[in-house]
Design a protein around this motif. Structure first.
Motif, PDB file in Angstrom:
ATOM      1  N   PRO A  26      41.999  51.692  49.468  1.00  0.00           N
ATOM      2  CA  PRO A  26      40.678  51.050  49.499  1.00  0.00           C
ATOM      3  C   PRO A  26      40.356  50.363  48.167  1.00  0.00           C
ATOM      4  CG  PRO A  26      40.466  53.452  49.500  1.00  0.00           C
ATOM      5  CD  PRO A  26      41.925  53.136  49.525  1.00  0.00           C
ATOM      6  N   ILE A  27      39.739  49.199  48.265  1.00  0.00           N
ATOM      7  CA  ILE A  27      39.326  48.436  47.084  1.00  0.00           C
ATOM      8  C   ILE A  27      38.045  47.690  47.441  1.00  0.00           C
ATOM      9  CG2 ILE A  27      40.885  46.537  47.701  1.00  0.00           C
ATOM     10  CD1 ILE A  27      41.218  46.009  44.648  1.00  0.00           C
ATOM     11  N   GLU A  28      37.017  47.828  46.603  1.00  0.00           N
ATOM     12  CA  GLU A  28      35.739  47.169  46.853  1.00  0.00           C
ATOM     13  C   GLU A  28      35.658  45.904  46.012  1.00  0.00           C
ATOM     14  OE1 GLU A  28      30.967  47.801  46.345  1.00  0.00           O
ATOM     15  OE2 GLU A  28      32.231  49.582  46.453  1.00  0.00           O
ATOM     16  N   VAL A  29      35.351  44.796  46.663  1.00  0.00           N
ATOM     17  CA  VAL A  29      35.301  43.494  46.003  1.00  0.00           C
ATOM     18  C   VAL A  29      33.856  43.007  45.943  1.00  0.00           C
ATOM     19  CG1 VAL A  29      36.150  41.116  46.023  1.00  0.00           C
ATOM     20  CG2 VAL A  29      37.614  42.968  46.891  1.00  0.00           C
ATOM     21  N   ARG A  30      33.360  42.783  44.731  1.00  0.00           N
ATOM     22  CA  ARG A  30      32.023  42.220  44.523  1.00  0.00           C
ATOM     23  C   ARG A  30      32.214  40.721  44.337  1.00  0.00           C
ATOM     24  NH1 ARG A  30      28.299  46.539  42.899  1.00  0.00           N
ATOM     25  NH2 ARG A  30      29.429  48.418  43.497  1.00  0.00           N
ATOM     26  N   LYS A  31      31.477  39.938  45.117  1.00  0.00           N
ATOM     27  CA  LYS A  31      31.669  38.493  45.133  1.00  0.00           C
ATOM     28  C   LYS A  31      30.374  37.797  45.504  1.00  0.00           C
ATOM     29  CE  LYS A  31      33.121  38.505  49.966  1.00  0.00           C
ATOM     30  NZ  LYS A  31      31.988  37.694  50.418  1.00  0.00           N
ATOM     31  N   THR A  32      30.382  36.469  45.428  1.00  0.00           N
ATOM     32  CA  THR A  32      29.244  35.705  45.918  1.00  0.00           C
ATOM     33  C   THR A  32      29.488  35.347  47.379  1.00  0.00           C
ATOM     34  OG1 THR A  32      30.220  33.659  45.092  1.00  0.00           O
ATOM     35  CG2 THR A  32      28.627  34.757  43.664  1.00  0.00           C
ATOM     36  N   CYS A  35      32.240  32.459  49.149  1.00  0.00           N
ATOM     37  CA  CYS A  35      33.272  32.004  48.215  1.00  0.00           C
ATOM     38  C   CYS A  35      34.639  32.051  48.905  1.00  0.00           C
ATOM     39  CB  CYS A  35      33.274  32.875  46.966  1.00  0.00           C
ATOM     40  SG  CYS A  35      34.581  32.404  45.794  1.00  0.00           S
ATOM     41  N   GLY A  36      35.217  30.887  49.150  1.00  0.00           N
ATOM     42  CA  GLY A  36      36.493  30.805  49.860  1.00  0.00           C
ATOM     43  C   GLY A  36      37.657  31.432  49.115  1.00  0.00           C
ATOM     44  N   CYS A  37      37.718  31.255  47.796  1.00  0.00           N
ATOM     45  CA  CYS A  37      38.854  31.825  47.056  1.00  0.00           C
ATOM     46  C   CYS A  37      38.748  33.348  46.995  1.00  0.00           C
ATOM     47  CB  CYS A  37      38.998  31.205  45.676  1.00  0.00           C
ATOM     48  SG  CYS A  37      37.683  31.583  44.511  1.00  0.00           S
ATOM     49  N   CYS A  38      37.519  33.887  46.986  1.00  0.00           N
ATOM     50  CA  CYS A  38      37.346  35.342  47.021  1.00  0.00           C
ATOM     51  C   CYS A  38      37.881  35.898  48.338  1.00  0.00           C
ATOM     52  CB  CYS A  38      35.875  35.725  46.874  1.00  0.00           C
ATOM     53  SG  CYS A  38      35.142  35.306  45.273  1.00  0.00           S
ATOM     54  N   LEU A  39      37.545  35.217  49.427  1.00  0.00           N
ATOM     55  CA  LEU A  39      38.032  35.652  50.739  1.00  0.00           C
ATOM     56  C   LEU A  39      39.546  35.521  50.834  1.00  0.00           C
ATOM     57  CD1 LEU A  39      35.236  34.118  52.994  1.00  0.00           C
ATOM     58  CD2 LEU A  39      35.477  36.500  52.242  1.00  0.00           C
ATOM     59  N   SER A  40      40.115  34.460  50.251  1.00  0.00           N
ATOM     60  CA  SER A  40      41.578  34.295  50.248  1.00  0.00           C
ATOM     61  C   SER A  40      42.244  35.403  49.443  1.00  0.00           C
ATOM     62  CB  SER A  40      41.963  32.930  49.669  1.00  0.00           C
ATOM     63  OG  SER A  40      41.545  31.894  50.514  1.00  0.00           O
ATOM     64  N   TRP A  41      41.640  35.798  48.313  1.00  0.00           N
ATOM     65  CA  TRP A  41      42.204  36.889  47.514  1.00  0.00           C
ATOM     66  C   TRP A  41      42.122  38.199  48.285  1.00  0.00           C
ATOM     67  CZ3 TRP A  41      40.083  41.141  44.579  1.00  0.00           C
ATOM     68  CH2 TRP A  41      41.023  41.747  43.724  1.00  0.00           C
ATOM     69  N   MET A  42      41.022  38.396  49.011  1.00  0.00           N
ATOM     70  CA  MET A  42      40.889  39.604  49.830  1.00  0.00           C
ATOM     71  C   MET A  42      41.962  39.628  50.926  1.00  0.00           C
ATOM     72  SD  MET A  42      36.735  39.985  49.993  1.00  0.00           S
ATOM     73  CE  MET A  42      36.765  41.409  51.094  1.00  0.00           C
ATOM     74  N   PHE A  50      46.381  46.882  50.785  1.00  0.00           N
ATOM     75  CA  PHE A  50      45.062  47.310  50.349  1.00  0.00           C
ATOM     76  C   PHE A  50      44.076  47.151  51.506  1.00  0.00           C
ATOM     77  CE2 PHE A  50      47.209  46.537  46.397  1.00  0.00           C
ATOM     78  CZ  PHE A  50      46.686  47.490  45.534  1.00  0.00           C
ATOM     79  N   ALA A  51      42.978  47.884  51.434  1.00  0.00           N
ATOM     80  CA  ALA A  51      41.917  47.789  52.437  1.00  0.00           C
ATOM     81  C   ALA A  51      40.651  47.313  51.732  1.00  0.00           C
ATOM     82  CB  ALA A  51      41.687  49.138  53.109  1.00  0.00           C
ATOM     83  N   PRO A  52      40.504  45.981  51.577  1.00  0.00           N
ATOM     84  CA  PRO A  52      39.347  45.468  50.844  1.00  0.00           C
ATOM     85  C   PRO A  52      38.066  45.479  51.670  1.00  0.00           C
ATOM     86  CG  PRO A  52      40.686  43.642  51.621  1.00  0.00           C
ATOM     87  CD  PRO A  52      41.415  44.915  51.995  1.00  0.00           C
ATOM     88  N   THR A  53      36.977  45.805  50.990  1.00  0.00           N
ATOM     89  CA  THR A  53      35.652  45.632  51.567  1.00  0.00           C
ATOM     90  C   THR A  53      34.883  44.737  50.609  1.00  0.00           C
ATOM     91  OG1 THR A  53      34.855  47.645  50.478  1.00  0.00           O
ATOM     92  CG2 THR A  53      35.583  47.854  52.766  1.00  0.00           C
ATOM     93  N   GLY A  54      34.203  43.747  51.166  1.00  0.00           N
ATOM     94  CA  GLY A  54      33.454  42.804  50.342  1.00  0.00           C
ATOM     95  C   GLY A  54      31.997  43.175  50.251  1.00  0.00           C
ATOM     96  N   ARG A  55      31.449  42.946  49.097  1.00  0.00           N
ATOM     97  CA  ARG A  55      30.022  43.165  48.882  1.00  0.00           C
ATOM     98  C   ARG A  55      29.476  41.937  48.167  1.00  0.00           C
ATOM     99  NH1 ARG A  55      27.160  48.124  45.619  1.00  0.00           N
ATOM    100  NH2 ARG A  55      25.056  47.298  45.756  1.00  0.00           N
ATOM    101  N   ASP A  56      28.610  41.199  48.848  1.00  0.00           N
ATOM    102  CA  ASP A  56      28.035  39.993  48.263  1.00  0.00           C
ATOM    103  C   ASP A  56      26.949  40.350  47.260  1.00  0.00           C
ATOM    104  OD1 ASP A  56      29.687  38.466  49.852  1.00  0.00           O
ATOM    105  OD2 ASP A  56      28.167  38.074  51.371  1.00  0.00           O
ATOM    106  N   MET A  57      26.964  39.631  46.133  1.00  0.00           N
ATOM    107  CA  MET A  57      25.957  39.826  45.092  1.00  0.00           C
ATOM    108  C   MET A  57      25.502  38.455  44.608  1.00  0.00           C
ATOM    109  SD  MET A  57      27.639  42.926  42.837  1.00  0.00           S
ATOM    110  CE  MET A  57      26.106  43.498  42.116  1.00  0.00           C
ATOM    111  N   PHE A  58      24.237  38.337  44.237  1.00  0.00           N
ATOM    112  CA  PHE A  58      23.739  37.110  43.650  1.00  0.00           C
ATOM    113  C   PHE A  58      24.332  36.946  42.257  1.00  0.00           C
ATOM    114  CE2 PHE A  58      20.374  38.125  46.723  1.00  0.00           C
ATOM    115  CZ  PHE A  58      20.422  36.957  47.477  1.00  0.00           C
ATOM    116  N   GLY A  59      24.413  35.708  41.781  1.00  0.00           N
ATOM    117  CA  GLY A  59      25.057  35.368  40.521  1.00  0.00           C
ATOM    118  C   GLY A  59      24.721  36.249  39.341  1.00  0.00           C
TER     119      GLY A  59
END
Length: 154
Positions: A26-32, A35-42, A50-59
């Motif tokens: 498991p890996i938690e990804v904080r992103k905006t 974001c296409g490149c964030c999703l591509s990295w995930m 890995f088992a990524p979970t995304g968490r959107d955050m404001f800038g």
């Protein structure tokens, strides 16, 4: 479905490497958001165990999260992940994350500052620009952890 489960159990019992594939890290990804490149990295993470979970955050909140977790301003990229107590900043290849988790240095984590073309999630590897992965020490200093030379178009 029952037959599939039995086959999976047999595969795990007979092939020790199959168990590692069945248990993604498991890996938690904080992103905006969006974001296409964030999703591509995930996607790169998921394709490599890995088992990524995304968490959107404001800038501003994302920047504060980075700084509060020991990422020096000069090492910042677009997304920040947390895996097993380590911070992963930017487009770090999974091979380096695996190495970090095996070696377990007393450090904050890894970073690829900026968004180098050809790093995971940023375009084709065979066409990449040269970039370094940095180990971030707890005092904020950094050392080169690994280097990726410029790729050659085929």
């Amino acid at each position: 479905m029952k037959r599939f489960a039995q086959t999976l159990l047999i595969a795990i019992a007979l092939f020790p490497g199959a168990q590692a594939l069945a248990e993604a890290t498991p890996i938690e990804v904080r992103k905006t958001n969006g974001c296409g490149c964030c999703l591509s990295w995930m996607n790169h993470l998921e394709e490599n165990g890995f088992a990524p979970t995304g968490r959107d955050m404001f800038g501003d909140l994302l920047v504060r999260f980075k700084l509060d977790n020991g990422v020096p301003q000069r090492m910042v990229s677009c997304h920040t992940a947390v895996v097993d107590g380590y911070v992963i900043e930017g487009h770090v290849p999974t091979s380096d994350i695996r190495r970090l988790l095996e070696e377990r240095p007393d450090a904050v984590g890894l970073a690829v500052p900026g968004m180098p073309y050809g790093s995971p999630g940023m375009g084709p590897e065979e066409d990449r620009e040269a970039y370094d992965v940095f180990l971030i020490h707890k005092d904020g200093s950094t050392d080169i952890y690994s280097s990726y030379p410029e790729g050659q178009a085929k």
